[in-house]
Design an enzyme around this catalytic site. Structure first.
Site, PDB file in Angstrom:
ATOM      1  N   ASN A   8      10.412   9.150 -11.296  1.00  0.00           N
ATOM      2  CA  ASN A   8       9.457   9.640 -10.297  1.00  0.00           C
ATOM      3  C   ASN A   8      10.133   9.493  -8.943  1.00  0.00           C
ATOM      4  OD1 ASN A   8       7.361  10.208  -8.562  1.00  0.00           O
ATOM      5  ND2 ASN A   8       5.941   8.706  -9.400  1.00  0.00           N
ATOM      6  N   ARG A  97       7.946  13.172 -13.264  1.00  0.00           N
ATOM      7  CA  ARG A  97       6.712  13.550 -12.578  1.00  0.00           C
ATOM      8  C   ARG A  97       7.070  14.580 -11.527  1.00  0.00           C
ATOM      9  NH1 ARG A  97       4.024  11.015  -7.554  1.00  0.00           N
ATOM     10  NH2 ARG A  97       1.978  11.990  -7.537  1.00  0.00           N
ATOM     11  N   HIS A 185      -2.802  14.195  -8.847  1.00  0.00           N
ATOM     12  CA  HIS A 185      -3.029  12.955  -9.617  1.00  0.00           C
ATOM     13  C   HIS A 185      -3.436  13.255 -11.061  1.00  0.00           C
ATOM     14  CE1 HIS A 185      -3.801  10.526  -5.687  1.00  0.00           C
ATOM     15  NE2 HIS A 185      -2.553  10.372  -6.104  1.00  0.00           N
ATOM     16  N   GLY A 215      -5.797   4.535  -4.043  1.00  0.00           N
ATOM     17  CA  GLY A 215      -4.565   3.862  -3.684  1.00  0.00           C
ATOM     18  C   GLY A 215      -4.155   4.332  -2.306  1.00  0.00           C
ATOM     19  N   ARG A 246      -3.357   9.246   5.342  1.00  0.00           N
ATOM     20  CA  ARG A 246      -3.773  10.648   5.361  1.00  0.00           C
ATOM     21  C   ARG A 246      -5.248  10.779   5.712  1.00  0.00           C
ATOM     22  NH1 ARG A 246      -1.316  12.172  -0.519  1.00  0.00           N
ATOM     23  NH2 ARG A 246       0.092  10.375  -0.485  1.00  0.00           N
ATOM     24  N   MET A 289      -4.633  -1.823   2.227  1.00  0.00           N
ATOM     25  CA  MET A 289      -5.997  -2.312   2.107  1.00  0.00           C
ATOM     26  C   MET A 289      -6.053  -3.829   2.026  1.00  0.00           C
ATOM     27  SD  MET A 289      -9.181  -1.486   2.079  1.00  0.00           S
ATOM     28  CE  MET A 289      -9.457   0.216   1.571  1.00  0.00           C
ATOM     29  N   GLY A 333      -4.117   1.554  -7.406  1.00  0.00           N
ATOM     30  CA  GLY A 333      -3.874   0.227  -6.853  1.00  0.00           C
ATOM     31  C   GLY A 333      -5.094  -0.422  -6.230  1.00  0.00           C
ATOM     32  N   GLU A 384       0.755   6.456 -15.519  1.00  0.00           N
ATOM     33  CA  GLU A 384       1.316   7.797 -15.461  1.00  0.00           C
ATOM     34  C   GLU A 384       2.658   7.873 -16.173  1.00  0.00           C
ATOM     35  OE1 GLU A 384      -0.030   9.337 -11.112  1.00  0.00           O
ATOM     36  OE2 GLU A 384       0.731   7.288 -11.236  1.00  0.00           O
TER      37      GLU A 384
END
Length: 399
Positions: A8, A97, A185, A215, A246, A289, A333, A384
């Site tokens: 990835n 991915r 996703h 996440g 974002r 976070m 996450g 994933e």
């Protein structure tokens, strides 16, 4: 030992996982890790799942090496490290991915130079992700030409959503040019959907479910019959709910205002909506976070509250697309590890009958709803990498 290599590739990182075939595909990788800091001071972190050992190594980068060269160096380093750590390993295939498959691919595909050329035409639709995904593929063609490669797309899972959900209220000619809602996703949602029959039973797993992949990049998906019916992300991965840096969905008039009144150009706007907004922008502290939950700053609390509010609003919207609301699933996450975030989102959703069992939520149990909750609430870790390995094995007939 025969094994499947999963890659990835991002702009400054290269994640990898090595899944043994013993003789069938293992549930967990033997080795996993990532090279971070590509373009600056690359460093590899890795873990041996079987022994629990952890490794950290610096990568030497020849002076003057460009970004393409640094990605190739990172791949070479990973291959060399795998051979040093597991000298008997035989990599029989690689799975990647790839963020965007556009309208070309509704499922995994065996990669060839022609397929890569087709995928390069989608770079304008995912300029922050697609070039790096493809760079790893092309490097592997050169470094290990005997290894067959499979591409798995984050957009493919959403090809089953309601046809009307793909459209923007724009002129038809723009839709025909490919300006539509794709969703992302998908590999995460596909993995989670595969787990639900065992957790909810076959009948409820086919019912109306909302999955919240929370996440640094965050989105949500409405499931019905185990299939995507709609999702929060649209034309790009900046749409939908608020994220680490974002914006999520934003009034397009704000963009026009920033162009007309602030003189911002496309590059400045891109930087704003992708890298300077979200949790980072609102808090002025961090996109992480965990750091915000530990902070006593008012701005940190406001960022958390906005994140939870926007998330709860999106869940409400997606219950319509799912045709009801029987279960809510947290993954990603933040979704898997941030109990206070799950609790606050559940508070906003009390009107739906969602009730959490606080002790179960705090210990991140699989089932975190209270006995009197009308909605089942689950925490399901995503994987994933395994999903990509599974598709690679099936597509190449290796299982």
């Amino acid at each position: 030992m025969k094994a499947i290599l999963i890659l990835n590739a991002g702009s400054s990182s290269l994640k990898f996982a090595l899944f043994p075939m013993t003789p069938r595909l293992a549930d967990l990788p033997q080795l996993s890790g990532q090279v971070e800091g590509i373009g600056a001071e690359p460093l590899m972190h890795a873990k041996d799942t079987h022994t629990g050992e952890r490794f950290t190594e610096n990568l030497a980068v020849p002076e003057g090496t460009d970004q393409n060269g640094q990605h190739r160096n990172a791949l070479e380093f990973v291959f060399d490290w795998i051979r040093r750590h597991s000298p008997g390993v035989d990599i029989v295939a690689a799975g990647h991915r790839i963020v965007h498959g556009g309208d070309h691919y509704s499922g995994p595909v065996v990669l060839s130079p022609d397929a890569v050329n087709t995928l390069e035409t989608l770079i304008p639709l995912a300029p922050l992700h697609q070039p790096h995904n493809l760079r790893a593929i092309k490097s592997l063609f050169s470094l290990m030409p005997e290894v067959r490669q499979v591409g798995c797309f984050d957009t493919s899972f959403h090809r089953t959503r309601h046809p009307v959900a793909a459209r923007f209220p724009l002129p038809r000619a723009l839709f025909d040019e490919g300006i539509k809602r794709y969703g992302f996703h998908g590999l995460s949602y596909e993995f989670v959907a595969r787990q639900l029959p065992a957790l909810l039973g076959d009948e409820k797993a086919r019912g109306a479910i909302v999955v919240a992949h929370l996440g640094n990049g965050a989105s949500m998906c409405a499931l019905r019959d185990g299939l995507s019916r709609d999702t929060s992300m649209g034309f790009t991965a900046v749409d939908g709910i608020m994220m680490g840096t974002r914006t999520g969905s934003i009034d397009p008039g704000v963009m026009l205002h920033l162009i007309e009144q602030k003189g911002m150009d496309a590059k400045a706007l891109s930087n704003l909506v992708y890298k300077q907004s979200g949790l980072l922008g609102v808090s002025g502290i961090s996109q992480d976070m965990r750091a915000l939950l530990e902070s006593d700053e008012v701005a940190a609390k406001e960022a958390i509250e906005l994140f939870c509010y926007r998330a709860a609003c999106m869940i409400g919207q997606l219950t319509m697309a799912a045709g009801g609301f029987e279960a809510l699933v947290f993954t990603g996450g933040i979704g898997e590890h941030a109990a206070p975030i799950r609790a606050r989102i559940a508070e906003w959703l009390e009107w739906t009958g969602v009730r959490l069992y606080p002790a179960a939520n705090e210990r991140h149990a699989t089932r975190i709803h209270a006995k009197d909750s009308k909605i089942e609430v689950l925490v399901v870790p995503t994987n994933e990498e395994w999903m990509i390995a599974h598709h690679t094995v099936n597509l190449l007939g290796l299982g």
